[in-house]
Motif scaffolding. Structure first.
Motif, PDB file in Angstrom:
ATOM      1  N   LEU A  91       0.833  -1.209   0.000  1.00 39.82           N
ATOM      2  CA  LEU A  91       0.000   0.000   0.000  1.00 39.82           C
ATOM      3  C   LEU A  91       0.865   1.257   0.000  1.00 39.82           C
ATOM      4  CD1 LEU A  91      -2.826  -1.060   2.483  1.00 39.82           C
ATOM      5  CD2 LEU A  91      -3.002  -0.803  -0.001  1.00 39.82           C
ATOM      6  N   GLY A  92       1.949   1.242   0.758  1.00 41.08           N
ATOM      7  CA  GLY A  92       2.870   2.378   0.753  1.00 41.08           C
ATOM      8  C   GLY A  92       3.517   2.577  -0.607  1.00 41.08           C
ATOM      9  N   VAL A  93       3.902   1.473  -1.247  1.00 37.43           N
ATOM     10  CA  VAL A  93       4.507   1.555  -2.583  1.00 37.43           C
ATOM     11  C   VAL A  93       3.483   2.079  -3.585  1.00 37.43           C
ATOM     12  CG1 VAL A  93       5.469   0.199  -4.480  1.00 37.43           C
ATOM     13  CG2 VAL A  93       6.270  -0.189  -2.143  1.00 37.43           C
ATOM     14  N   LEU A  94       2.219   1.671  -3.471  1.00 39.83           N
ATOM     15  CA  LEU A  94       1.177   2.176  -4.375  1.00 39.83           C
ATOM     16  C   LEU A  94       1.026   3.694  -4.247  1.00 39.83           C
ATOM     17  CD1 LEU A  94      -1.633  -0.509  -4.192  1.00 39.83           C
ATOM     18  CD2 LEU A  94      -0.209   0.092  -6.165  1.00 39.83           C
ATOM     19  N   PHE A  95       1.123   4.198  -3.030  1.00 39.10           N
ATOM     20  CA  PHE A  95       1.051   5.638  -2.820  1.00 39.10           C
ATOM     21  C   PHE A  95       2.176   6.340  -3.589  1.00 39.10           C
ATOM     22  CE2 PHE A  95       2.676   9.302  -0.429  1.00 39.10           C
ATOM     23  CZ  PHE A  95       1.571  10.132  -0.477  1.00 39.10           C
ATOM     24  N   TRP A  96       3.414   5.839  -3.425  1.00 41.67           N
ATOM     25  CA  TRP A  96       4.548   6.442  -4.120  1.00 41.67           C
ATOM     26  C   TRP A  96       4.469   6.222  -5.633  1.00 41.67           C
ATOM     27  CZ3 TRP A  96       6.595  10.235  -1.918  1.00 41.67           C
ATOM     28  CH2 TRP A  96       6.737  10.271  -0.539  1.00 41.67           C
ATOM     29  N   ALA A  97       3.910   5.090  -6.051  1.00 39.88           N
ATOM     30  CA  ALA A  97       3.753   4.840  -7.490  1.00 39.88           C
ATOM     31  C   ALA A  97       2.801   5.865  -8.104  1.00 39.88           C
ATOM     32  CB  ALA A  97       3.245   3.424  -7.725  1.00 39.88           C
ATOM     33  N   ALA A  98       1.754   6.229  -7.366  1.00 41.16           N
ATOM     34  CA  ALA A  98       0.822   7.258  -7.867  1.00 41.16           C
ATOM     35  C   ALA A  98       1.539   8.599  -8.001  1.00 41.16           C
ATOM     36  CB  ALA A  98      -0.378   7.380  -6.930  1.00 41.16           C
ATOM     37  N   ALA A  99       2.413   8.912  -7.055  1.00 39.94           N
ATOM     38  CA  ALA A  99       3.165  10.168  -7.128  1.00 39.94           C
ATOM     39  C   ALA A  99       4.125  10.155  -8.323  1.00 39.94           C
ATOM     40  CB  ALA A  99       3.938  10.385  -5.826  1.00 39.94           C
ATOM     41  N   VAL A 100       4.795   9.023  -8.541  1.00 42.20           N
ATOM     42  CA  VAL A 100       5.715   8.913  -9.684  1.00 42.20           C
ATOM     43  C   VAL A 100       4.935   8.995 -10.994  1.00 42.20           C
ATOM     44  CG1 VAL A 100       7.304   7.354 -10.892  1.00 42.20           C
ATOM     45  CG2 VAL A 100       7.510   7.685  -8.419  1.00 42.20           C
ATOM     46  N   TRP A 119       5.342  11.692 -14.041  1.00 42.53           N
ATOM     47  CA  TRP A 119       5.531  11.322 -15.451  1.00 42.53           C
ATOM     48  C   TRP A 119       4.476  11.977 -16.335  1.00 42.53           C
ATOM     49  CZ3 TRP A 119       8.412   7.688 -18.515  1.00 42.53           C
ATOM     50  CH2 TRP A 119       9.554   7.198 -17.882  1.00 42.53           C
ATOM     51  N   LEU A 120       3.245  12.067 -15.847  1.00 41.80           N
ATOM     52  CA  LEU A 120       2.156  12.603 -16.662  1.00 41.80           C
ATOM     53  C   LEU A 120       2.164  14.130 -16.760  1.00 41.80           C
ATOM     54  CD1 LEU A 120      -0.798  10.332 -15.509  1.00 41.80           C
ATOM     55  CD2 LEU A 120       0.290  10.377 -17.766  1.00 41.80           C
ATOM     56  N   PHE A 121       2.509  14.803 -15.667  1.00 39.11           N
ATOM     57  CA  PHE A 121       2.294  16.242 -15.620  1.00 39.11           C
ATOM     58  C   PHE A 121       3.547  17.094 -15.776  1.00 39.11           C
ATOM     59  CE2 PHE A 121      -1.349  14.491 -13.171  1.00 39.11           C
ATOM     60  CZ  PHE A 121      -2.327  14.815 -14.102  1.00 39.11           C
ATOM     61  N   VAL A 122       4.723  16.502 -15.731  1.00 38.54           N
ATOM     62  CA  VAL A 122       5.943  17.278 -15.945  1.00 38.54           C
ATOM     63  C   VAL A 122       6.384  17.033 -17.387  1.00 38.54           C
ATOM     64  CG1 VAL A 122       8.329  17.621 -15.258  1.00 38.54           C
ATOM     65  CG2 VAL A 122       6.601  17.165 -13.521  1.00 38.54           C
ATOM     66  N   PRO A 123       6.399  18.077 -18.204  1.00 40.46           N
ATOM     67  CA  PRO A 123       6.738  17.895 -19.623  1.00 40.46           C
ATOM     68  C   PRO A 123       8.204  17.506 -19.811  1.00 40.46           C
ATOM     69  CG  PRO A 123       6.494  20.217 -19.098  1.00 40.46           C
ATOM     70  CD  PRO A 123       6.101  19.452 -17.871  1.00 40.46           C
ATOM     71  N   LEU A 124       8.453  16.686 -20.817  1.00 34.81           N
ATOM     72  CA  LEU A 124       9.813  16.243 -21.127  1.00 34.81           C
ATOM     73  C   LEU A 124      10.688  17.386 -21.616  1.00 34.81           C
ATOM     74  CD1 LEU A 124       9.522  12.757 -22.834  1.00 34.81           C
ATOM     75  CD2 LEU A 124      10.762  13.349 -20.761  1.00 34.81           C
ATOM     76  N   VAL A 169      15.028  16.307 -16.448  1.00 33.66           N
ATOM     77  CA  VAL A 169      13.703  15.738 -16.175  1.00 33.66           C
ATOM     78  C   VAL A 169      13.673  14.253 -16.529  1.00 33.66           C
ATOM     79  CG1 VAL A 169      11.259  15.823 -16.789  1.00 33.66           C
ATOM     80  CG2 VAL A 169      12.528  17.936 -16.441  1.00 33.66           C
ATOM     81  N   ARG A 170      14.255  13.904 -17.670  1.00 32.48           N
ATOM     82  CA  ARG A 170      14.296  12.497 -18.077  1.00 32.48           C
ATOM     83  C   ARG A 170      15.067  11.678 -17.034  1.00 32.48           C
ATOM     84  NH1 ARG A 170      15.578  12.702 -23.442  1.00 32.48           N
ATOM     85  NH2 ARG A 170      13.389  12.457 -23.909  1.00 32.48           N
ATOM     86  N   LEU A 171      16.184  12.197 -16.583  1.00 30.04           N
ATOM     87  CA  LEU A 171      16.991  11.525 -15.560  1.00 30.04           C
ATOM     88  C   LEU A 171      16.207  11.392 -14.257  1.00 30.04           C
ATOM     89  CD1 LEU A 171      19.732  10.372 -14.625  1.00 30.04           C
ATOM     90  CD2 LEU A 171      20.344  12.711 -13.974  1.00 30.04           C
ATOM     91  N   LEU A 172      15.515  12.455 -13.888  1.00 27.39           N
ATOM     92  CA  LEU A 172      14.727  12.446 -12.654  1.00 27.39           C
ATOM     93  C   LEU A 172      13.579  11.440 -12.738  1.00 27.39           C
ATOM     94  CD1 LEU A 172      14.695  13.780  -9.915  1.00 27.39           C
ATOM     95  CD2 LEU A 172      13.261  15.587 -10.852  1.00 27.39           C
ATOM     96  N   ARG A 173      12.956  11.338 -13.900  1.00 26.50           N
ATOM     97  CA  ARG A 173      11.880  10.358 -14.084  1.00 26.50           C
ATOM     98  C   ARG A 173      12.383   8.943 -13.845  1.00 26.50           C
ATOM     99  NH1 ARG A 173       8.188  11.684 -19.328  1.00 26.50           N
ATOM    100  NH2 ARG A 173       6.996  13.366 -18.401  1.00 26.50           N
TER     101      ARG A 173
END
Length: 169
Positions: A28-37, A41-46, A52-56
């Motif tokens: 459940l904790g990993v799912l929370f962080w997966a949603a943040a990741v 990925w969805l909202f920060v433009p490449l 940004v690519r490295l951070l992703r």
């Protein structure tokens, strides 16, 4: 007079079902962080820059490491190190897998004993014995025992504490 600290670890491990409970909690904790990741990925433009690519990919790598530790390693390690025991004189607990905490509660210091069950504990057939003490330590908990064991421990501790009070008066 308080009971002496024993030179050995408490005798009993928690229920093996605690591994499953901790695995679910980790997932459940990993799912929370997966949603943040995923949101990153969805909202920060490449086109924001090469970093940004490295951070992703760094976020994904950290997520995988978290998954392995939280689901694969930590539950089994916690089960191996958490211990408890009730003797004629005291309740002993040993908790923590990074920060180890040894707690000794003399039977004579016990005020109340409760059995608690959270939602996940109920799903795994587990319960926690909470021992309220007459000390600054407050409540000491024996986590994740099978329900029948928890009830027996609580009844036994309450009976012993009452006997000690009766003898003292």
């Amino acid at each position: 007079m308080s009971a002496p600290l024993p030179a050995r670890d408490p005798a009993w491990p928690l229920s093996r079902s605690a591994i499953g409970l901790w695995t679910v909690q980790g997932a459940l904790g990993v799912l929370f962080w997966a949603a943040a990741v995923a949101a990153f990925w969805l909202f920060v433009p490449l086109d924001a820059g090469g970093w940004v690519r490295l951070l992703r990919w760094a976020a994904v790598a950290l997520l995988v490491v978290d998954l392995v530790l939280a689901v694969g390693v930590q539950p089994r390690l916690r089960w191996r190190v958490h211990r408890w025991e009730v003797t004629g004189e005291a309740v002993y607990t040993l908790t923590g897998w990074l920060n180890r905490t040894w707690t000794l509660v003399p039977i004579s210091r016990i005020q109340t004993v409760d059995v608690n069950r959270g939602l996940l504990q109920t799903m795994f057939g587990l319960a926690t014995v909470s021992v309220l003490t007459a000390s600054s330590q407050g409540t000491v908990r024996i986590w994740h025992l099978e329900v029948d064991v928890a009830r027996q421990v609580a009844e036994d501790l309450a009976r012993r504490a009452e006997q000690v009070r009766d003898v003292a008066t």
